[in-house]
Design an enzyme around this catalytic site. Structure first.
Site, PDB file in Angstrom:
ATOM      1  N   GLU A 151      -5.559  -7.966  -0.928  1.00  0.00           N
ATOM      2  CA  GLU A 151      -6.245  -7.942   0.366  1.00  0.00           C
ATOM      3  C   GLU A 151      -7.716  -7.621   0.165  1.00  0.00           C
ATOM      4  O   GLU A 151      -8.056  -6.767  -0.660  1.00  0.00           O
ATOM      5  CB  GLU A 151      -5.669  -6.855   1.287  1.00  0.00           C
ATOM      6  N   GLU A 194       0.828  -1.219   0.000  1.00  0.00           N
ATOM      7  CA  GLU A 194       0.000   0.000   0.000  1.00  0.00           C
ATOM      8  C   GLU A 194       0.859   1.265   0.000  1.00  0.00           C
ATOM      9  O   GLU A 194       0.788   2.082   0.920  1.00  0.00           O
ATOM     10  CB  GLU A 194      -0.931  -0.003   1.210  1.00  0.00           C
TER      11      GLU A 194
HETATM   12  C1  BG6 Z   1      -4.410  -2.966   4.944  1.00  0.00           C
HETATM   13  C2  BG6 Z   1      -3.024  -3.307   5.441  1.00  0.00           C
HETATM   14  O1  BG6 Z   1      -4.508  -1.610   4.796  1.00  0.00           O
HETATM   15  O2  BG6 Z   1      -5.475  -3.226   5.779  1.00  0.00           O
HETATM   16  C3  BG6 Z   1      -2.982  -4.419   6.463  1.00  0.00           C
HETATM   17  O3  BG6 Z   1      -2.184  -3.638   4.366  1.00  0.00           O
HETATM   18  C4  BG6 Z   1      -4.105  -4.232   7.442  1.00  0.00           C
HETATM   19  O4  BG6 Z   1      -1.721  -4.409   7.082  1.00  0.00           O
HETATM   20  C5  BG6 Z   1      -5.430  -4.310   6.687  1.00  0.00           C
HETATM   21  O5  BG6 Z   1      -4.095  -5.104   8.511  1.00  0.00           O
HETATM   22  C6  BG6 Z   1      -6.655  -4.205   7.569  1.00  0.00           C
HETATM   23  O6  BG6 Z   1      -6.552  -3.067   8.377  1.00  0.00           O
HETATM   24  P1  BG6 Z   1      -6.718  -3.132   9.941  1.00  0.00           P
HETATM   25  O7  BG6 Z   1      -6.355  -1.800  10.426  1.00  0.00           O
HETATM   26  O8  BG6 Z   1      -8.124  -3.494  10.176  1.00  0.00           O
HETATM   27  O9  BG6 Z   1      -5.775  -4.192  10.408  1.00  0.00           O
END
Ligand code: BG6
Length: 486
Positions: A384, A190
């Site tokens: 993701e 990201e």
């Molecule tokens: C993404 C990141 O933005 O979101 C991850 O690459 C992150 O590292 C994921 O864990 C979910 O976000 P969060 O804050 O709910 O863990």
């Protein structure tokens, strides 16, 4: 026309070293992520505030060996010791791929050493061997929010051009060591997050920084050059490799048909796409000149940088998709949502939100896939996607997470539509396939996994792994190559 998921589609899950490994041992150094402490007595707004604005005192406290604070990312879910058990569970679900990251500070504890830490390299050898044993293809992110803290303290993070050399040296060491084991790589997780939480992305401390915008974009430029040089090396050392870049994409939708909202959504979109434009196309797009003028940014670009970018674009685009956002030219008139990271983002009345205020919008996932593919015409990895939610273990020891199944099902359905639209998608790695520490709030109770980890937000628990209902559901999805989603 494609009817559905192609043969060989890479189904799997994703995690990041800093959120799962723990294992602050065998000479591992501290990373930026190790600076986030957690105190459940504070309100939630405070937890995510740390994420958006790191302070000098917090960094000092993180370096204090006698600190009594709890730093969840130093413990993770102890993947460092549980990796065999965890990978076995991934294999049981039928994973074709596992997107993981390497902790830079495990390989180069201070970031600026010339020689790597052999113990750290051995650990990832064992992880890759375990994956290969189950025919799971690793996709490796070289840096996912965990640059060595020493590079912040001694060098000022990525604002310093020296970081390019450190990163390239680190990347080269990985390519040489793992050339037989890893074909799919990604440079920075990201990369556009630098505009939202610069500390984790580039090691810039936000507090009291009079040149924040300059530091952010100068750091990004250094990362672009470093990423391009790493791409070049990767191709030289591992000829059949693929190097991806990665952005977080929160598609900005105009709140209304008011042309001002439309213009604003274009501007918001460019703030994100700037990062993929440079890395996928190999040059700064025309709109940057005006964008930089408005932001007061005066980029220092050295001779040769442009050629490096031009000659080494990424092979594929990875992106994370959790939500869309709505852009309004009159944001003060509307509600905002907690998870919204855009400046003029407001709540979209057509969408529901998660317990953490992230807007759920599977349809815009399909639109995003189409937009991104139309732009670059190169394969896309859904690096993701997932739902952070509170899970409860029932009396029968079962974990019914039907809400997660619903969320994933709706997104995978839209992804299937995008494939039918003609989008070339390499694979789908659902975020946090095993519960891990939240990047933004440092909780574990914000769970994403198919696998439950018995631990609470203060780090208490047996660390036992348990299969949630979604575990069996996802296994079926993979078995049928996305044909059965119910
Ligand atoms: C993404 C990141 O933005 O979101 C991850 O690459 C992150 O590292 C994921 O864990 C979910 O976000 P969060 O804050 O709910 O863990």
């Amino acid at each position: 026309m494609k009817k559905g998921f192609p043969e060989g589609f890479l189904w799997g899950g994703a995690t990041a070293a800093n959120q799962i490994e723990g294992g602050l041992t065998d000479s591992k150094g501290l990373s930026v992520s190790d600076c986030y402490s957690f105190d459940s007595k504070l309100p939630m707004s405070e937890w995510s505030k740390q994420w958006k604005e790191m302070t000098h005192d917090q960094v000092k406290e993180a370096l204090n060996e006698d600190s009594e604070l709890y730093f969840p990312k130093r413990k993770g879910i102890d993947f460092y010791h549980y990796f065999k058990e965890d990978i076995k569970l991934f294999a049981e679900m039928g994973f074709k791929t596992y997107r993981m990251s390497i902790a830079w500070s495990r390989i180069f504890p201070n970031g600026d050493e010339l020689e790597p830490n052999e113990k750290g390299l051995e650990f990832y050898d064992c992880v890759f061997d375990e994956l290969i044993k189950y025919k799971i293809e690793p996709i490796v992110t070289i840096s996912h929010y965990e640059m060595p803290l020493n590079l912040v303290v001694e060098y000022g993070g990525w604002t310093n051009r020296k970081l390019i050399d450190f990163f390239v040296n680190y990347s080269k060491c990985l390519f040489v060591r793992y050339k037989e084991k890893v074909k799919y790589w990604m440079t920075f997780n990201e990369i556009n997050s630098v505009t939202k939480h610069p500390f984790t992305s580039v090691g810039v401390i936000e507090e009291g920084n009079p040149n924040l915008m300059q530091d952010i974009y100068q750091s990004a430029h250094h990362q672009f050059v470093a990423g391009a040089l790493a791409t070049q090396l990767c191709h030289e050392i591992i000829p059949d490799s693929k190097m991806g870049c990665m952005i977080s994409y929160q598609m900005p939708i105009p709140y209304s048909c008011n042309p001002d909202d439309v213009q604003l959504s274009v501007e918001e979109q460019r703030k994100t796409l700037f990062f993929s434009d440079v890395q996928m196309r190999g040059y700064y797009p025309a709109y940057t000149a005006r964008m930089f003028r408005q932001l007061g940014v005066n980029l220092i670009v050295k001779d040769g940088d442009s050629a490096i970018l031009k000659n080494n674009p990424a092979d594929y685009l990875g992106f994370s998709y959790y939500m869309s956002t709505a852009s309004s030219s009159e944001p003060e008139k509307f509600d905002t949502v907690q998870g919204n990271l855009l400046n003029n983002g407001v709540k979209n009345p057509f969408l529901s939100v998660t317990e953490w205020g992230w807007q759920v919008d599977p349809k815009s996932f399909r639109v995003s896939l189409n937009q991104l593919y139309d732009l670059y015409q190169k394969p896309i990895l859904v690096a993701e996607n997932g739902l952070g939610a509170i899970d409860t273990v029932g009396n029968d020891n079962k974990i019914n997470d039907s809400y997660r199944i619903e969320y994933l099902k709706n997104h995978i359905s839209e992804m299937k539509e995008a494939i039918k639209d003609g989008v070339d998608i390499l694979g789908y790695t659902s975020w946090g396939c095993i519960d891990c520490i939240s990047a933004s709030t440092s909780q574990i109770s914000k769970r994403y996994g198919f696998i439950y980890v018995d631990m609470d937000d203060e780090g208490n628990g047996t660390l036992e792994r348990m299969k949630k209902d979604s575990f069996y559901w996802y296994k079926k999805v993979i078995e049928t190559n996305g044909e059965i989603l119910n």
